[in-house]
Scaffold this active site. Structure first.
Site, PDB file in Angstrom:
ATOM      1  N   HIS A  45      38.077  43.017  44.780  1.00 15.11           N
ATOM      2  CA  HIS A  45      38.205  41.372  44.331  1.00 15.11           C
ATOM      3  C   HIS A  45      38.184  40.611  45.631  1.00 15.11           C
ATOM      4  O   HIS A  45      38.793  40.866  46.752  1.00 15.11           O
ATOM      5  CB  HIS A  45      39.642  41.446  43.886  1.00 15.11           C
ATOM      6  CG  HIS A  45      39.878  39.988  42.977  1.00 15.11           C
ATOM      7  ND1 HIS A  45      39.764  38.946  43.615  1.00 15.11           N
ATOM      8  CD2 HIS A  45      40.239  39.727  41.682  1.00 15.11           C
ATOM      9  CE1 HIS A  45      39.861  37.792  42.701  1.00 15.11           C
ATOM     10  NE2 HIS A  45      40.400  38.389  41.435  1.00 15.11           N
ATOM     11  N   ASP A  84      41.200  43.695  35.885  1.00 13.98           N
ATOM     12  CA  ASP A  84      40.118  44.197  35.022  1.00 13.98           C
ATOM     13  C   ASP A  84      40.359  45.502  34.799  1.00 13.98           C
ATOM     14  O   ASP A  84      40.414  46.180  33.715  1.00 13.98           O
ATOM     15  CB  ASP A  84      38.900  43.933  35.322  1.00 13.98           C
ATOM     16  CG  ASP A  84      38.616  42.433  35.683  1.00 13.98           C
ATOM     17  OD1 ASP A  84      38.904  41.395  34.782  1.00 13.98           O
ATOM     18  OD2 ASP A  84      38.013  41.919  36.565  1.00 13.98           O
ATOM     19  N   HIS A 102      33.241  37.092  33.721  1.00  8.25           N
ATOM     20  CA  HIS A 102      34.512  36.539  33.528  1.00  8.25           C
ATOM     21  C   HIS A 102      35.428  37.475  32.759  1.00  8.25           C
ATOM     22  O   HIS A 102      35.708  38.563  33.085  1.00  8.25           O
ATOM     23  CB  HIS A 102      34.552  35.103  33.113  1.00  8.25           C
ATOM     24  CG  HIS A 102      36.082  34.222  33.505  1.00  8.25           C
ATOM     25  ND1 HIS A 102      36.848  35.004  34.253  1.00  8.25           N
ATOM     26  CD2 HIS A 102      36.274  33.199  33.206  1.00  8.25           C
ATOM     27  CE1 HIS A 102      37.957  34.303  34.587  1.00  8.25           C
ATOM     28  NE2 HIS A 102      37.479  33.063  33.819  1.00  8.25           N
TER      29      HIS A 102
END
Length: 405
Positions: free
Chosen positions: A299, A347, A260
């Site tokens: 993603h 990210d 995460h």
């Protein structure tokens, strides 16, 4: 054609679905797609297709459907907080990307997510000193940011009056204090009455207005993302009636996992390794051909590219135009998309912001945690207002009990 990859027609035949359904599967993250040889068609990993076909054959009973819902499957909870669409997350019907463009701060988004109406919980005066119970922990820069916050926040709860008060106004003010306290703890600073993005930016690049604006944009797009792991953890804890400080700690604990919040550190490392390699393109190609993942790219919720990253990238380009680091980042982005078909996600962009500004990997995670706390609090407030306990059932698959003699 690579025998490990299937065409759209073959995939539809094996799954017994139409092409429209196939595209829906990809958009929901149930299947990965890769560019075909002509860069217009798409190919699908045989292993993933066969696994999905096996799941379909196994049937869709209530128990199996519920189990599959736990991994980005069917919706399991109703919420009025956020919606994920191809053009990015929407906060109570307002586009997160558009909010960035209109100058919204994290505090503005928090008021929206918490449904504060005309009440401004951030107008409450802030004590610039930590209580004695947390002062030593809060200022200890040697502690990792998440550990420092998780250690101090439960102690802060001891000094909060009305922590179990159900009045929305009181709970919003507790949430506002928590948002500020968490941000200050993440960077080992005293509580700060101004916007969170200015506190963070001043710690990392003092008096750099352009950088502060970039941090503001990052916090806004990170504020919530529907029922992600940390938000779900916060909702589960909130459903027990626990105070908001406890729910925040559960979100931070979930974020601390490498799958995460740890994704930002892995994306940072990928950028560093690609830059150190003789050829960033060859480095990316080697990883992809070897079957390694590419942290910071792709993603499941955005098969055609993460709009949050797409909003931050032009801002980074404008701020660092012509710099060698930006050229390196552009090379990595272009090579990865060409080789894997994957585009940067949030990210990667948080890690790229750090690289471009000469920062270590830690601020990437801090930006994520400081922003996402607004969403955790929104989910906690909504769950407790609903007054329902989240308690799913498990399907036992272990050793059967012995039959009575």
């Amino acid at each position: 054609m690579d025998t490990d990859l299937l065409s759209a027609r073959e995939t539809c035949r094996l799954l017994g679905i139409s092409q429209a359904t196939l595209y829906a599967y990809v958009s929901r993250g149930l299947l990965e797609s890769r560019p075909g040889p002509d860069h217009r068609s798409r190919l699908y990993p045989r292993q993933d297709v066969e696994r999905l076909a096996q799941r379909k054959r196994a049937g869709r009973g209530a128990a199996r459907g519920a189990a599959q819902s736990l991994d980005r499957g069917l919706p399991v909870l109703e919420t009025q907080i956020s919606l994920i669409r191809p053009d990015g997350p929407y906060y109570r019907g307002r586009s997160a990307v558009e909010a960035v463009r209109t100058g919204a701060t994290l505090e503005d988004i928090a008021r929206l997510l918490w449904d504060c109406g005309e009440h401004d919980p951030f107008a409450v005066e802030v004590d610039g000193n930590w209580p004695a119970t947390v002062a030593t922990i809060a200022g200890n820069e040697r502690l990792p940011p998440l550990a420092r916050a998780m250690a101090a926040i439960p102690l802060l709860a001891l000094d909060v009056q009305h922590s179990f008060n159900s009045a929305p106004r009181v709970r919003h003010e507790i949430a506002a204090a928590l948002l500020r306290h968490n941000a200050a703890l993440l960077v080992a600073q005293p509580p700060f009455a101004g916007p969170v993005h200015r506190l963070l930016a001043q710690c990392w690049k003092p008096d750099d207005e352009g950088f502060a604006e970039l941090v503001r944009a990052a916090l806004v797009v990170c504020a919530d993302h529907e029922l992600n792991v940390s938000a779900f953890a916060a909702r589960v804890v909130a459903s027990t009636g626990a105070h908001l400080h406890a729910t925040v700690c559960s979100g931070l604990a979930a974020l601390s996992g490498p799958r995460h919040g740890g994704a930002t550190a892995r994306a940072y490392a990928l950028i560093a390794d690609a830059r150190e390699a003789g050829s960033a393109r060859d480095f990316i190609a080697m990883r992809w051909q070897r079957g390694d993942d590419l942290p910071g790219f792709g993603h499941a919720m955005y098969p055609h590219g993460d709009p949050r990253a797409a909003e931050l990238l032009p801002r980074l380009r404008e701020l660092h135009a012509g710099s060698p680091m930006l050229e390196s980042l552009e090379t990595i982005i272009a090579a990865t998309e060409d080789i894997s078909g994957q585009r940067p996600n949030i990210d990667f962009m948080l890690a790229a912001i750090c690289h471009a500004n000469g920062l270590a990997a830690t601020p990437a995670l801090v930006m994520f945690a400081a922003g996402r706390l607004a969403g955790w609090l929104a989910h906690a407030l909504e769950q407790q207002a609903q007054g329902r306990l989240i308690r799913p059932r498990a399907r036992y698959a272990g050793v059967a009990p012995a039959e009575p003699a």
